[in-house]
Scaffold this motif. Structure first.
Motif, PDB file in Angstrom:
ATOM      1  N   ASP A 137      13.935   1.777  24.039  1.00 19.34           N
ATOM      2  CA  ASP A 137      13.475   2.764  23.068  1.00 19.34           C
ATOM      3  C   ASP A 137      12.085   3.236  23.494  1.00 19.34           C
ATOM      4  O   ASP A 137      11.102   2.528  23.317  1.00 19.34           O
ATOM      5  CB  ASP A 137      13.428   2.131  21.676  1.00 19.34           C
ATOM      6  CG  ASP A 137      13.036   3.127  20.590  1.00 19.34           C
ATOM      7  OD1 ASP A 137      12.578   4.239  20.923  1.00 19.34           O
ATOM      8  OD2 ASP A 137      13.170   2.784  19.407  1.00 19.34           O
ATOM      9  N   ARG A 138      12.005   4.436  24.054  1.00 19.52           N
ATOM     10  CA  ARG A 138      10.735   4.914  24.619  1.00 19.52           C
ATOM     11  C   ARG A 138       9.683   5.184  23.547  1.00 19.52           C
ATOM     12  O   ARG A 138       8.519   5.415  23.873  1.00 19.52           O
ATOM     13  CB  ARG A 138      10.971   6.186  25.434  1.00 19.52           C
ATOM     14  CG  ARG A 138      11.929   6.011  26.604  1.00 19.52           C
ATOM     15  CD  ARG A 138      11.396   5.022  27.609  1.00 19.52           C
ATOM     16  NE  ARG A 138      10.219   5.509  28.310  1.00 19.52           N
ATOM     17  CZ  ARG A 138       9.508   4.808  29.172  1.00 19.52           C
ATOM     18  NH1 ARG A 138       9.849   3.548  29.428  1.00 19.52           N
ATOM     19  NH2 ARG A 138       8.463   5.327  29.767  1.00 19.52           N
ATOM     20  N   ARG A 139      10.071   5.156  22.284  1.00 18.91           N
ATOM     21  CA  ARG A 139       9.080   5.298  21.214  1.00 18.91           C
ATOM     22  C   ARG A 139       8.342   3.992  20.952  1.00 18.91           C
ATOM     23  O   ARG A 139       7.322   3.977  20.269  1.00 18.91           O
ATOM     24  CB  ARG A 139       9.776   5.750  19.920  1.00 18.91           C
ATOM     25  CG  ARG A 139      10.461   7.110  20.009  1.00 18.91           C
ATOM     26  CD  ARG A 139      11.381   7.326  18.837  1.00 18.91           C
ATOM     27  NE  ARG A 139      12.455   6.322  18.814  1.00 18.91           N
ATOM     28  CZ  ARG A 139      13.377   6.246  17.860  1.00 18.91           C
ATOM     29  NH1 ARG A 139      13.364   7.102  16.853  1.00 18.91           N
ATOM     30  NH2 ARG A 139      14.313   5.307  17.909  1.00 18.91           N
ATOM     31  N   ARG A 140       8.845   2.899  21.485  1.00 17.99           N
ATOM     32  CA  ARG A 140       8.308   1.577  21.212  1.00 17.99           C
ATOM     33  C   ARG A 140       7.417   1.098  22.349  1.00 17.99           C
ATOM     34  O   ARG A 140       7.679   1.396  23.512  1.00 17.99           O
ATOM     35  CB  ARG A 140       9.473   0.597  21.020  1.00 17.99           C
ATOM     36  CG  ARG A 140       9.062  -0.844  20.791  1.00 17.99           C
ATOM     37  CD  ARG A 140      10.256  -1.765  20.660  1.00 17.99           C
ATOM     38  NE  ARG A 140      11.048  -1.482  19.478  1.00 17.99           N
ATOM     39  CZ  ARG A 140      11.692  -2.416  18.779  1.00 17.99           C
ATOM     40  NH1 ARG A 140      11.631  -3.676  19.146  1.00 17.99           N
ATOM     41  NH2 ARG A 140      12.401  -2.092  17.732  1.00 17.99           N
ATOM     42  N   THR A 141       6.360   0.371  22.004  1.00 18.11           N
ATOM     43  CA  THR A 141       5.534  -0.281  23.012  1.00 18.11           C
ATOM     44  C   THR A 141       5.567  -1.784  22.781  1.00 18.11           C
ATOM     45  O   THR A 141       5.822  -2.254  21.665  1.00 18.11           O
ATOM     46  CB  THR A 141       4.070   0.194  22.967  1.00 18.11           C
ATOM     47  OG1 THR A 141       3.515  -0.085  21.669  1.00 18.11           O
ATOM     48  CG2 THR A 141       3.959   1.677  23.276  1.00 18.11           C
ATOM     49  N   TYR A 142       5.301  -2.540  23.859  1.00 20.36           N
ATOM     50  CA  TYR A 142       5.249  -3.997  23.766  1.00 20.36           C
ATOM     51  C   TYR A 142       3.859  -4.476  24.161  1.00 20.36           C
ATOM     52  O   TYR A 142       3.240  -3.945  25.090  1.00 20.36           O
ATOM     53  CB  TYR A 142       6.297  -4.643  24.667  1.00 20.36           C
ATOM     54  CG  TYR A 142       7.688  -4.527  24.103  1.00 20.36           C
ATOM     55  CD1 TYR A 142       8.055  -5.269  22.979  1.00 20.36           C
ATOM     56  CD2 TYR A 142       8.620  -3.668  24.670  1.00 20.36           C
ATOM     57  CE1 TYR A 142       9.322  -5.151  22.449  1.00 20.36           C
ATOM     58  CE2 TYR A 142       9.890  -3.548  24.137  1.00 20.36           C
ATOM     59  CZ  TYR A 142      10.238  -4.296  23.027  1.00 20.36           C
ATOM     60  OH  TYR A 142      11.482  -4.175  22.489  1.00 20.36           O
ATOM     61  N   GLU A 184      16.069  -5.198  22.121  1.00 15.58           N
ATOM     62  CA  GLU A 184      16.211  -4.235  21.029  1.00 15.58           C
ATOM     63  C   GLU A 184      17.619  -4.230  20.458  1.00 15.58           C
ATOM     64  O   GLU A 184      17.815  -3.974  19.269  1.00 15.58           O
ATOM     65  CB  GLU A 184      15.785  -2.852  21.526  1.00 15.58           C
ATOM     66  CG  GLU A 184      14.281  -2.780  21.754  1.00 15.58           C
ATOM     67  CD  GLU A 184      13.853  -1.700  22.739  1.00 15.58           C
ATOM     68  OE1 GLU A 184      14.656  -0.791  23.043  1.00 15.58           O
ATOM     69  OE2 GLU A 184      12.698  -1.766  23.215  1.00 15.58           O
ATOM     70  N   GLU A 185      18.609  -4.546  21.272  1.00 14.24           N
ATOM     71  CA  GLU A 185      19.977  -4.633  20.792  1.00 14.24           C
ATOM     72  C   GLU A 185      20.215  -5.917  20.000  1.00 14.24           C
ATOM     73  O   GLU A 185      20.916  -5.923  18.982  1.00 14.24           O
ATOM     74  CB  GLU A 185      20.954  -4.578  21.968  1.00 14.24           C
ATOM     75  CG  GLU A 185      22.413  -4.630  21.558  1.00 14.24           C
ATOM     76  CD  GLU A 185      23.373  -4.467  22.721  1.00 14.24           C
ATOM     77  OE1 GLU A 185      24.572  -4.717  22.533  1.00 14.24           O
ATOM     78  OE2 GLU A 185      22.914  -4.102  23.832  1.00 14.24           O
ATOM     79  N   LEU A 186      19.593  -7.016  20.446  1.00 10.80           N
ATOM     80  CA  LEU A 186      19.832  -8.313  19.817  1.00 10.80           C
ATOM     81  C   LEU A 186      19.058  -8.505  18.520  1.00 10.80           C
ATOM     82  O   LEU A 186      19.467  -9.281  17.663  1.00 10.80           O
ATOM     83  CB  LEU A 186      19.481  -9.442  20.792  1.00 10.80           C
ATOM     84  CG  LEU A 186      20.379  -9.586  22.002  1.00 10.80           C
ATOM     85  CD1 LEU A 186      19.820 -10.626  22.970  1.00 10.80           C
ATOM     86  CD2 LEU A 186      21.794  -9.960  21.582  1.00 10.80           C
ATOM     87  N   GLY A 187      17.923  -7.851  18.394  1.00  9.04           N
ATOM     88  CA  GLY A 187      17.112  -8.021  17.188  1.00  9.04           C
ATOM     89  C   GLY A 187      16.643  -9.458  17.033  1.00  9.04           C
ATOM     90  O   GLY A 187      16.112 -10.057  17.960  1.00  9.04           O
ATOM     91  N   ARG A 188      16.894 -10.049  15.872  1.00  7.57           N
ATOM     92  CA  ARG A 188      16.404 -11.402  15.589  1.00  7.57           C
ATOM     93  C   ARG A 188      17.081 -12.486  16.441  1.00  7.57           C
ATOM     94  O   ARG A 188      16.568 -13.598  16.535  1.00  7.57           O
ATOM     95  CB  ARG A 188      16.582 -11.731  14.106  1.00  7.57           C
ATOM     96  CG  ARG A 188      15.665 -10.928  13.185  1.00  7.57           C
ATOM     97  CD  ARG A 188      15.920 -11.282  11.728  1.00  7.57           C
ATOM     98  NE  ARG A 188      15.054 -10.536  10.843  1.00  7.57           N
ATOM     99  CZ  ARG A 188      13.861 -10.943  10.445  1.00  7.57           C
ATOM    100  NH1 ARG A 188      13.397 -12.109  10.871  1.00  7.57           N
ATOM    101  NH2 ARG A 188      13.133 -10.205   9.633  1.00  7.57           N
ATOM    102  N   ARG A 189      18.214 -12.174  17.035  1.00 10.57           N
ATOM    103  CA  ARG A 189      18.869 -13.173  17.906  1.00 10.57           C
ATOM    104  C   ARG A 189      18.022 -13.448  19.144  1.00 10.57           C
ATOM    105  O   ARG A 189      18.149 -14.505  19.754  1.00 10.57           O
ATOM    106  CB  ARG A 189      20.254 -12.688  18.316  1.00 10.57           C
ATOM    107  CG  ARG A 189      21.252 -12.591  17.184  1.00 10.57           C
ATOM    108  CD  ARG A 189      22.590 -12.086  17.705  1.00 10.57           C
ATOM    109  NE  ARG A 189      23.275 -13.084  18.512  1.00 10.57           N
ATOM    110  CZ  ARG A 189      24.353 -12.823  19.232  1.00 10.57           C
ATOM    111  NH1 ARG A 189      24.847 -11.591  19.269  1.00 10.57           N
ATOM    112  NH2 ARG A 189      24.937 -13.773  19.933  1.00 10.57           N
ATOM    113  N   SER A 190      17.187 -12.487  19.519  1.00 10.27           N
ATOM    114  CA  SER A 190      16.260 -12.674  20.635  1.00 10.27           C
ATOM    115  C   SER A 190      15.022 -13.370  20.101  1.00 10.27           C
ATOM    116  O   SER A 190      14.149 -12.763  19.497  1.00 10.27           O
ATOM    117  CB  SER A 190      15.891 -11.310  21.242  1.00 10.27           C
ATOM    118  OG  SER A 190      14.846 -11.425  22.170  1.00 10.27           O
TER     119      SER A 190
END
Length: 224
Positions: free
Chosen positions: A73-78, A178-184
């Motif tokens: 998601d290019r709107r997101r930064t880490y 980003e696909e896994l959400g809380r599973r990650s």
């Protein structure tokens, strides 16, 4: 006092000043094992976004944290901790029964991470993908060979086929995280070397994974 010595003292003073606030120490503690987006940090810490933005600006100015844009998601930064020497060796994490490294295709980064983990920890590990490829990328095999890393030639597997409830799931890919959400449970935002396809790109990814694996393994002491 020479200029280099003065610059180093000023840098250290800026770091200590940046860490002289409990809220900023909580941010650093949260980022010790993995990367996070500002929204993820705000949720984990229960901190208003405007206050978090202020503390992140202070930490970035002192070169304690850095940020880069997601490959998914290019709107997101880490956000991640930089190489600033921080004595943060005490872990509050329980030792997992197994570590599962995940990327999208399970063709490079996750395989390398699992193989590197087996070199430094007796805790079992496997790798998996959210959308497994047909085979391990040949360049991943080549980079493992260059670094004398034993890399099992196993077929990429889907996470749902191998994960257990008591596993520690570590995503090494923005898309998978980003696909896994809380599973990650932990995230390492490591650029995909397959997209670039060059030996230097794979060497850079290898070195980043090697460093992160060693850091994580050191926080799970295993009884002898």
């Amino acid at each position: 006092m020479n200029t280099e010595r003065t610059d180093e003292l000023e840098r250290r003073a800026a770091v200590h000043a940046a860490l002289g606030d409990p809220a900023r120490l909580r941010i650093v503690d949260t980022l010790l094992l993995g990367d996070a987006s500002p929204s993820e940090l705000a949720t984990q810490l229960g901190m208003p976004s405007n206050l978090l933005a202020h503390h992140l600006n202070v930490l970035e100015s002192a070169d304690v944290v850095s940020r880069h844009r997601s490959e998914g998601d290019r709107r997101r930064t880490y956000l991640r901790l930089t190489g600033v020497a921080l004595d943060q060796r005490t872990s509050t994490h329980l030792t997992p029964n197994r570590v599962v490294f995940v990327c999208t295709a399970n063709s490079a980064r996750s395989h390398l991470a699992s193989a590197l983990w087996r070199q430094v920890s007796p805790i079992p590990s496997i790798s998996a993908g959210t959308h497994p490829a047909d085979r391990i990328d040949p360049a991943a095999i080549e980079v493992a060979h260059r670094h004398d890393l034993p890399l099992p030639r196993v077929r990429p597997r889907h996470l749902d086929d191998v994960v257990a409830d008591d596993d520690l799931v570590v995503s090494v890919c923005d898309l998978a995280h980003e696909e896994l959400g809380r599973r990650s449970q932990l995230h390492w935002s490591i650029p995909d070397p397959v997209r670039i396809g060059t030996a230097p790109a794979f060497d850079t990814a290898y070195e980043e994974i090697e460093h992160r694996v060693a850091e994580l393994a050191s926080r799970f002491p295993v009884a002898s």
